[in-house]
Scaffold this active site. Sequence first.
Site, PDB file in Angstrom:
ATOM      1  N   GLY A 155       0.721  -0.915   0.069  1.00 57.31           N
ATOM      2  CA  GLY A 155      -0.318  -0.322   0.379  1.00 57.31           C
ATOM      3  C   GLY A 155       0.854   1.811  -0.146  1.00 57.31           C
ATOM      4  N   ILE A 157       1.999   2.948   2.439  1.00 55.46           N
ATOM      5  CA  ILE A 157       3.549   2.654   3.135  1.00 55.46           C
ATOM      6  C   ILE A 157       4.826   1.594   2.601  1.00 55.46           C
ATOM      7  CG2 ILE A 157       3.920   2.389   6.089  1.00 55.46           C
ATOM      8  CD1 ILE A 157       1.604   3.194   6.718  1.00 55.46           C
ATOM      9  N   ARG A 239       0.165  -4.148  12.419  1.00 57.39           N
ATOM     10  CA  ARG A 239      -0.820  -5.483  13.502  1.00 57.39           C
ATOM     11  C   ARG A 239       0.043  -6.077  14.600  1.00 57.39           C
ATOM     12  NH1 ARG A 239      -1.994  -0.050  13.662  1.00 57.39           N
ATOM     13  NH2 ARG A 239      -4.289   0.816  13.663  1.00 57.39           N
ATOM     14  N   GLU A 268      -1.677  -6.128  22.717  1.00 58.12           N
ATOM     15  CA  GLU A 268      -0.629  -4.716  23.145  1.00 58.12           C
ATOM     16  C   GLU A 268      -2.264  -4.440  24.439  1.00 58.12           C
ATOM     17  OE1 GLU A 268      -0.782  -1.374  20.662  1.00 58.12           O
ATOM     18  OE2 GLU A 268       0.739  -3.232  19.213  1.00 58.12           O
ATOM     19  N   HIS A 286       4.346   0.553  19.926  1.00 57.15           N
ATOM     20  CA  HIS A 286       2.951   1.425  19.169  1.00 57.15           C
ATOM     21  C   HIS A 286       3.709   3.467  18.749  1.00 57.15           C
ATOM     22  CE1 HIS A 286      -0.505   0.164  16.947  1.00 57.15           C
ATOM     23  NE2 HIS A 286      -0.058   0.860  16.101  1.00 57.15           N
ATOM     24  N   ALA A 288       4.525   4.075  15.086  1.00 54.19           N
ATOM     25  CA  ALA A 288       5.710   4.691  13.969  1.00 54.19           C
ATOM     26  C   ALA A 288       4.812   5.802  13.614  1.00 54.19           C
ATOM     27  CB  ALA A 288       5.432   3.515  13.188  1.00 54.19           C
TER      28      ALA A 288
END
Length: 321
Positions: A155, A157, A239, A268, A286, A288
């Site tokens: 995608g 990213i 994820r 998490e 988490h 980023a």
Amino acid sequence: MKIYVTRKIPQIGIDVLEKAGHEVEVSPLDRPLSREELKDAVAGADGILSQLVDQIDGEILDAAGKQLKIVANYAVGFDNINIKDAQVRNVLVTNTPDILTGSVADHAFGLILAVGRRIVESDRFSRAGKYQGWQPFLLLGQDVSEKTLGIIGLGKIGSTLARRASKGFGMKVVYYDRDSVNKDLDQEIGARAVSMEELLKTSDFISVHVPLTPETKHLISTPQFELMKKTAVLINTSRGPVVDEQALLEALQKQDIFGAGIDVWEHEPELTPGLAELENIVITPHTASATIETRDNMSRVAAENINAALKGQTPPNLVKS
Ligand code: GLV
Ligand code: GLV
């Protein structure tokens, strides 16, 4: 109209909502809301600005009431929202794509360098007073430049990471994407679409950029680790549940791969016991997308999505199931 914001976010988005004349209530608690708290808090809202830790389903939407028009997630991922439940209630759902692409790609590359060059482990070693002078074999890592980067999920990213890795570090890029071949990227940087198996077998660094869906849960587990090179490094900024964390622990313990860098964890905020004791993993919480600029932009974009929806327009970042 009434907007409920489930946790404090950068002020810029609140200003955007208030300038449009909305009444904004922000949760005063600096923690995620419990389900009961969330149900009470959203009652009467026309718009909800949610966090990725808020599980939003039919029960929460019903607790908000029939006037609810939009749930704007403060995240690019939206696996925390039941899109079908929203659609049957005519509630729009939006995310915050594009503006966080660069910061997440940077973070993924940071993990590539950190794990490949053992930077965090070296920092621990140095602080512990273990350094006794230069040594030929001290903390040897893996070269990053010119190596093969395998991207799973091409995608925005994934393709941004591909360009940066190729243009900045001369990496060869292969990718696996269930439904896209990106001819432009292939031409621009010589990237190559390959099968998942070929990617796992040939990549030196593997970075995962798929959304979490029932199909991508445990996409990387023991059979996939077994296909990877002994020198491979796995990076996950997507994820947590996309990687089977118990299988990751075992692969790292047995040194079936060189190392891993994870920004997202399967459970998490709990980490699989044993992972934190290993030297060959770099773990970030988490973060980023956690830059000052990106979080401001996420706040603004989430608010703009709400404003558009409440004006009866299609919000810029409408998501579909
Ligand atoms: C973060 O994980 C996001 O989805 O924005
Ligand atoms: C989704 O994660 C994207 O690639 O922007």
